[in-house]
Design an enzyme around this catalytic site. Structure first.
Site, short mmCIF file in Angstrom:
data_model
loop_
_atom_site.label_atom_id
_atom_site.label_comp_id
_atom_site.label_asym_id
_atom_site.label_seq_id
_atom_site.Cartn_x
_atom_site.Cartn_y
_atom_site.Cartn_z
N LYS A 193 12.08 2.22 -5.84
CA LYS A 193 11.66 3.12 -6.91
C LYS A 193 12.58 2.93 -8.11
O LYS A 193 13.80 2.90 -7.96
CB LYS A 193 11.73 4.57 -6.43
CG LYS A 193 10.76 4.88 -5.30
CD LYS A 193 9.34 4.96 -5.80
CE LYS A 193 8.37 5.26 -4.66
NZ LYS A 193 6.98 5.37 -5.13
N ASP A 221 8.65 0.01 -8.52
CA ASP A 221 7.63 1.06 -8.71
C ASP A 221 8.18 2.15 -9.63
O ASP A 221 9.16 2.81 -9.30
CB ASP A 221 7.29 1.66 -7.33
CG ASP A 221 6.21 2.73 -7.40
OD1 ASP A 221 5.72 3.02 -8.50
OD2 ASP A 221 5.85 3.26 -6.32
N GLU A 247 4.88 -1.60 -10.19
CA GLU A 247 3.82 -0.66 -9.82
C GLU A 247 3.82 0.55 -10.75
O GLU A 247 4.88 1.04 -11.12
CB GLU A 247 4.06 -0.22 -8.37
CG GLU A 247 3.03 0.72 -7.81
CD GLU A 247 3.21 0.92 -6.30
OE1 GLU A 247 3.70 -0.01 -5.62
OE2 GLU A 247 2.90 2.01 -5.81
N GLU A 276 -2.87 4.25 -6.96
CA GLU A 276 -2.77 5.46 -6.15
C GLU A 276 -3.21 6.69 -6.91
O GLU A 276 -3.59 7.69 -6.32
CB GLU A 276 -1.35 5.64 -5.59
CG GLU A 276 -0.31 6.04 -6.61
CD GLU A 276 1.10 6.08 -6.02
OE1 GLU A 276 1.59 5.03 -5.59
OE2 GLU A 276 1.71 7.15 -6.00
N ASP A 299 -6.47 4.08 -2.52
CA ASP A 299 -5.90 5.24 -1.83
C ASP A 299 -7.02 5.92 -1.04
O ASP A 299 -8.07 6.25 -1.61
CB ASP A 299 -5.29 6.19 -2.86
CG ASP A 299 -4.60 7.37 -2.21
OD1 ASP A 299 -3.36 7.45 -2.30
OD2 ASP A 299 -5.28 8.21 -1.61
N HIS A 326 -2.18 1.71 -1.23
CA HIS A 326 -1.16 2.74 -1.25
C HIS A 326 -1.18 3.47 0.08
O HIS A 326 -2.24 3.77 0.61
CB HIS A 326 -1.46 3.74 -2.37
CG HIS A 326 -0.58 4.95 -2.34
ND1 HIS A 326 -1.06 6.23 -2.16
CD2 HIS A 326 0.76 5.06 -2.46
CE1 HIS A 326 -0.05 7.08 -2.18
NE2 HIS A 326 1.07 6.41 -2.36
#
Lengths: 411, 411
Positions: A193, A221, A247, A276, A299, A326
């Site tokens: 992240k 992400d 992402e 997502e 998703d 996701h």
């Protein structure tokens, strides 16, 4: 062919929340304190057979989705499974195009999450009614017997990557330890992240790249943290760590923004992944038309259940863009494994640049939790769509009356 | 500068529905039986001053928006008006970017409709706190004194068009009568609902064009009924009636689809209008970037209140595209008149190709209903954002306990 009619007599829905924010599980640049939750649906029939389904949420506001499920239930009760599956498209439209309720979407946000929860339960009911106990169960439902190449999937499973090592709220020490453990367990693909602080991101990406070596796969992400030019600049700064994709670099609605980012990052060998929070198939269509993503992240609970996910899988195939779903949260891994197997066996037939997200949380609350072996999803063996939660878990985590929340309130 | 702090002590919200479907008011190709409704919000302060606001819905599901308003109220109570308006952008983000609730949108659907309802009430509170009783009230709030050209607006008002003559459920006789009446009242611009049946549409458009003559303005509205190629074909068939625009030809999320339709219809001199279901400013930005519309139809209750509408007005100005707001329903005309005056006085300074929708229903339920004179919106004179409903109307139409609904149930 169904042996019985299975008339739906009533639909129940409960607000089930897990206090994951206490340990910063799931924390990222935009969602700093999620409590992984579900609006958990059970579809009851006159035959006694039940279908289980849910949509995924982050805590606060789950009661709104619960309210929306109750509103949709009026369209479902009285229908039989037989009549639903004989015209599933019509049934989907009944739920998504109600003359009064479509104003609340259409096909987006709360009302679409609720639609997914209800339809996931109907798919689960169907799979159970078919009484299959093999990985074929889901594929049977989609009338796609023909191209089942069971063997490889049964033996090796579907490749996965892990997001569990590097949530944004984790310390460097925690990150190192989790990464060491993951490498030992055979993981070869890791997601980090990023997006809150460039210096932090640089340090964390360097740390992970050093630990996993140059040949393993790294993804980053940002969870929508940036605007377009900020995304291009920030990701360029992290290019030295060779991420496969960035992402959610920006607002999930900004198709043309994603196209600009894709174009700018292509020379660096970094793709854009998103989905997502992509609200529906019409948005995915445009992302594909505009070359705005290089990895499609479906998703199972944001799109309108299996129905709409199949549409997106087929579009992605047409545009030759790989699907890397996701997952994580609570129960998303359980659901999405069915979709990805379907994609491999019936649509793409390829594993190139394809992998499914995996997060190691909350699986213990499901009656048929996912099985991961050597960083691969192993095909599910129980009948159904793997949505059913343990009744004891549901009771304990029901919000606000479950023991976990009563206790939490008292502390 | 506010004279008092006005701390918000609590927020109340009610589900108020009008049984408009009984007479086919508001019927179109996609919404055949709307019951115009609102999630009606009152913001209460320690000074006794109240702010009124709402979002517009079509009946079923209003309770979901009510539930969402309650969830957002937690972020509002305890704040003071003074602190809100000193950083209104921050307050907007607080509501739209809550770490747990943003998953339910972000900034779209139910949660965004609820955000609009709450913020509309805060804007109303602010305008009342400023104690203005002139058309300047709203403009004052936006710090835009400087370019007020009151005179013209006070004398002539802002041009409007009518949708009241030709709902899709009306008979030809009804349509003729309403059209005759409207012409007598000075209306010069008329919108017709189309999209259900081409033969019907042709007959209805011919009828209206014959009645209004070649020089008055005709617009057509399909309410999203078609896919892209169907839209192009269908509208081409109706081109002989010289519509100024085709409104909502397809799915409101399909920016690139609207761009294709715009391109195909440009040689026929027909523009594309859309926006009443455009979920937020990021979508509008792309519609403008992609030349996917020629008329921007902002909605006072779908976008995140005044704040987000101002952003869209400024973008439209930058792209040199006229704004022709969506109105009608219940209360939309009351709200949108403020936005359109702001657009004229502070942003565009032009009336070219600009007009505001008007529908003649349900104004009698407001304490300061819109005033239409000679087919023009006359500037509002009471302080506030014109959101307040008569308490007697609210009580009577509250769902399901109001007298109107109790009666309806018994019939």
């Amino acid at each position: 062919m169904l042996k019985m009619v299975h008339k739906i007599t009533h639909v129940t829905v409960r607000d089930v929340r897990f206090p994951t924010s206490l340990e910063q599980h799931g924390s990222d640049a935009m969602h700093t304190d999620p409590d992984y939750s579900t609006a958990y649906v059970v579809v009851h029939t006159d035959s006694g057979l039940q279908g289980f389904g849910f949509t995924f949420t982050l805590g606060k506001g789950t009661e709104i989705v619960v309210c929306a499920v109750r509103a949709l239930a009026g369209l479902v009760v009285g229908k039989s499974l037989q009549e639903i599956v004989s015209d599933f498209r019509g049934f989907y439209r009944l739920l998504s195009s109600d003359g009064q309720m479509r104003w609340l979407g259409p096909e987006k946000g709360v009302i679409h999450l609720a639609t997914a929860a209800v339809l996931n339960a109907v798919w689960d009911l169907w799979a159970r009614a078919e009484e299959h106990t093999s990985p074929r169960v889901f594929i049977t439902c989609a009338d796609c017997f023909f191209c089942l190449t069971e063997d490889q999937m049964l033996k090796e499973g579907y490749p996965a990557y892990t997001t569990s090592c590097a949530w944004i709220g984790y310390s460097d020490e925690q990150l190192k330890q989790l990464c060491t453990d993951a490498l030992k367990s055979g993981w070869t693909k890791f997601k980090v992240k990023v997006g809150a602080d460039l210096e932090d991101d640089t340090r964390r990406c360097r740390l992970i790249r050093q630990m996993i070596g140059p040949d393993k796969t790294l993804m980053i992400d940002a969870n929508q943290r940036w605007d377009v030019s900020e995304a291009i600049g920030w990701v360029s700064s992290l290019a030295e760590f060779k991420p496969l994709w960035i992402e959610e670099p920006t607002c999930p609605d900004d198709i043309l923004g994603h196209a600009a980012i894709s174009k700018a990052l292509a020379p660096l060998g970094i793709g854009v992944a998103t989905g997502e929070q992509c609200q529906n198939r019409v948005m995915f269509k445009q992302f594909l038309q505009a070359s705005a993503l290089q990895f499609v992240q479906i998703d199972s609970c944001r799109l309108g259940s299996v129905n709409e996910n199949l549409a997106v899988l087929l579009m992605a195939h047409k545009f030759k863009v790989p699907v890397c779903p996701h997952a994580g949260g609570v129960g998303l891994c359980e659901l999405v494994q069915h979709l990805i197997l379907f994609d491999y066996i019936c649509v793409s037939g390829s594993l190139s640049n394809r992998m499914c997200e995996y997060v190691d949380h909350l699986h213990e609350h499901f009656t048929s939790p996912v099985v991961i072996h050597d960083a691969h999803y192993m095909p599910p063996k129980d009948p159904g769509y793997s949505c059913e939660m343990l009744e004891s878990s549901v009771k304990k985590h029901q919000y606000p009356e479950g023991d976990v929340w009563k206790q939490h309130k008292n502390n």
